[in-house]
Design a protein around this motif. Structure first.
Motif, PDB file in Angstrom:
ATOM      1  N   MET A 117       0.837  -1.194   0.000  1.00 34.43           N
ATOM      2  CA  MET A 117       0.000   0.000   0.000  1.00 34.43           C
ATOM      3  C   MET A 117       0.880   1.255   0.000  1.00 34.43           C
ATOM      4  N   LYS A 118       2.050   1.181   0.647  1.00 34.91           N
ATOM      5  CA  LYS A 118       2.960   2.322   0.642  1.00 34.91           C
ATOM      6  C   LYS A 118       3.492   2.570  -0.763  1.00 34.91           C
ATOM      7  N   ASP A 119       3.820   1.481  -1.479  1.00 34.60           N
ATOM      8  CA  ASP A 119       4.271   1.632  -2.868  1.00 34.60           C
ATOM      9  C   ASP A 119       3.199   2.342  -3.697  1.00 34.60           C
ATOM     10  N   LEU A 120       1.965   1.895  -3.549  1.00 35.63           N
ATOM     11  CA  LEU A 120       0.873   2.461  -4.354  1.00 35.63           C
ATOM     12  C   LEU A 120       0.627   3.927  -4.020  1.00 35.63           C
ATOM     13  N   SER A 121       0.835   4.287  -2.753  1.00 36.67           N
ATOM     14  CA  SER A 121       0.535   5.664  -2.334  1.00 36.67           C
ATOM     15  C   SER A 121       1.445   6.692  -3.003  1.00 36.67           C
ATOM     16  N   THR A 144     -11.633   1.374  -0.788  1.00 36.98           N
ATOM     17  CA  THR A 144     -10.259   1.443  -1.285  1.00 36.98           C
ATOM     18  C   THR A 144      -9.486   2.610  -0.664  1.00 36.98           C
ATOM     19  N   GLN A 145     -10.120   3.769  -0.541  1.00 34.87           N
ATOM     20  CA  GLN A 145      -9.403   4.892   0.063  1.00 34.87           C
ATOM     21  C   GLN A 145      -9.152   4.648   1.545  1.00 34.87           C
ATOM     22  N   GLY A 146     -10.071   3.920   2.188  1.00 36.63           N
ATOM     23  CA  GLY A 146      -9.889   3.591   3.598  1.00 36.63           C
ATOM     24  C   GLY A 146      -8.675   2.714   3.850  1.00 36.63           C
ATOM     25  N   LEU A 177      -1.504   6.546   5.402  1.00 39.30           N
ATOM     26  CA  LEU A 177      -0.960   6.926   4.107  1.00 39.30           C
ATOM     27  C   LEU A 177      -1.912   7.893   3.402  1.00 39.30           C
ATOM     28  N   LYS A 178      -1.340   8.830   2.677  1.00 38.20           N
ATOM     29  CA  LYS A 178      -2.145   9.739   1.875  1.00 38.20           C
ATOM     30  C   LYS A 178      -2.316   9.154   0.478  1.00 38.20           C
ATOM     31  N   VAL A 179      -3.542   9.253  -0.037  1.00 40.16           N
ATOM     32  CA  VAL A 179      -3.811   8.738  -1.378  1.00 40.16           C
ATOM     33  C   VAL A 179      -3.852   9.914  -2.350  1.00 40.16           C
ATOM     34  N   ARG A 180      -3.193   9.767  -3.468  1.00 38.53           N
ATOM     35  CA  ARG A 180      -3.134  10.826  -4.487  1.00 38.53           C
ATOM     36  C   ARG A 180      -4.181  10.526  -5.563  1.00 38.53           C
ATOM     37  N   GLY A 217      -3.056   6.693 -13.974  1.00 41.67           N
ATOM     38  CA  GLY A 217      -2.810   6.216 -12.634  1.00 41.67           C
ATOM     39  C   GLY A 217      -3.199   4.755 -12.518  1.00 41.67           C
ATOM     40  N   PHE A 218      -3.193   4.254 -11.288  1.00 38.84           N
ATOM     41  CA  PHE A 218      -3.623   2.878 -11.025  1.00 38.84           C
ATOM     42  C   PHE A 218      -5.006   2.922 -10.391  1.00 38.84           C
TER      43      PHE A 218
END
Length: 300
Positions: free
Chosen positions: A181-185, A204-206, A213-216, A236-237
């Motif tokens: 999840m850190k990689d994806l963030s 998914t954002q949760g 982690l912050k989601v972009r 994006g993904f």
């Protein structure tokens, strides 16, 4: 009380203005005003607060608006089903679903139900909250979604938990290994569906928020297909349930996450306390078999 009073009230309640509601209903304003006063007298409570710039619903009015919508939806669904039955002499069985559950075993259930020549299967693409309302009005008989919603008139059954995977642009470096999840963030994310929750976007954002982690978010879109199109366009993904992998979308690679325990539920919703008829019993039998296939690895 007549159905036209409910239709008038829903129009006024949605517009919050008698003039606009009258135009929407193609009637003059004076008879609409009289109808609203008659309705309040019959119900015995004030439904509106009259203000200089329009109307505001009272608490009772808000409740009555919700119930009036359900009654009108129920009447509409009953009329539609009656016409279908008269034309085809078949029993109508209506299924609500979110698109992401339709890439797994749900089509098999529909196919097997359609073998019964006395059945007509009607499918409705609906978000889980919309399914709950559709069950209460009789528009659908069973719904398949991913969000738990507490409603006294609807019971929900967790069928199974499904792994969440990442959909990424073909050739993207995230595909080198299962991403965390850190990689994806670190990358922009396409989120679906848009609109009020709870929905899959909240799930998914949760996943990021609970890990600090912050989601972009690069884009909010209405549906899965649009989200995958944006992924293919390298916007994006996105995160999707595992069964979406069956799509084989050009320009999109699907990869498991580093943590295989990150999942999303598949939930069946039915009307609470209703004795299942023969069609529902058949649907439940087929569903039980398909769920067991999924749980024991015999996934088609």
């Amino acid at each position: 009380m007549e159905l036209r009073h409910l239709r008038y009230f829903v129009a006024v309640g949605e517009e919050r203005n008698l003039t606009r509601a009258a135009e929407k209903l193609f009637i003059a304003q004076p008879p609409l005003t009289r109808a609203m006063k008659q309705l309040e007298e019959e119900v015995g409570v004030e439904l509106f607060i009259r203000k200089p710039r329009g109307l505001e619903l009272t608490n009772g009015g808000e409740y009555f608006l919700e119930q009036a919508r359900q009654i009108l939806d129920k009447v509409s669904a009953t009329v539609e089903d009656t016409r279908r039955i008269a034309q085809h002499r078949k029993t109508i069985f209506s299924i609500g679903f979110v698109p992401s559950v339709f890439y797994g075993q749900l089509p098999l259930m529909v196919r097997r139900l359609r073998r019964n020549k006395n059945l007509e299967i009607v499918l409705h693409e609906l978000k889980t909250r919309e399914q709950v309302e559709a069950l209460k009005t009789g528009k659908i008989d069973i719904g398949f979604g991913r969000v738990s919603i507490d409603d006294p008139d609807v019971e929900q059954e967790l069928l199974f938990d499904e792994p969440i995977i990442a959909a990424i642009p073909t050739g993207h470096e995230l595909a080198r290994k299962p991403p965390s999840m850190k990689d994806l963030s670190q990358w922009p994310m396409v989120v679906f569906p848009s609109g009020p929750g709870p929905n899959f976007a909240d799930i998914t954002q949760g996943l990021f928020h609970r890990r600090g982690l912050k989601v972009r978010v690069s884009q909010h879109v209405n549906d899965l297909q649009t989200a995958l199109s944006l992924v293919a366009s390298e916007m994006g993904f996105t995160l999707v349930p595992e069964q979406v992998r069956k799509l084989n979308r050009e320009g999109v690679d699907f990869t498991p996450l580093e943590d295989p325990n990150i999942t999303t539920p598949v939930i069946a919703s039915r009307r609470r306390g209703e004795n299942p008829n023969a069609v529902m019993r058949l649907a439940n039998t087929i569903l039980d078999e398909l769920v067991q296939n999924r749980l024991t690895g015999r996934y088609p």
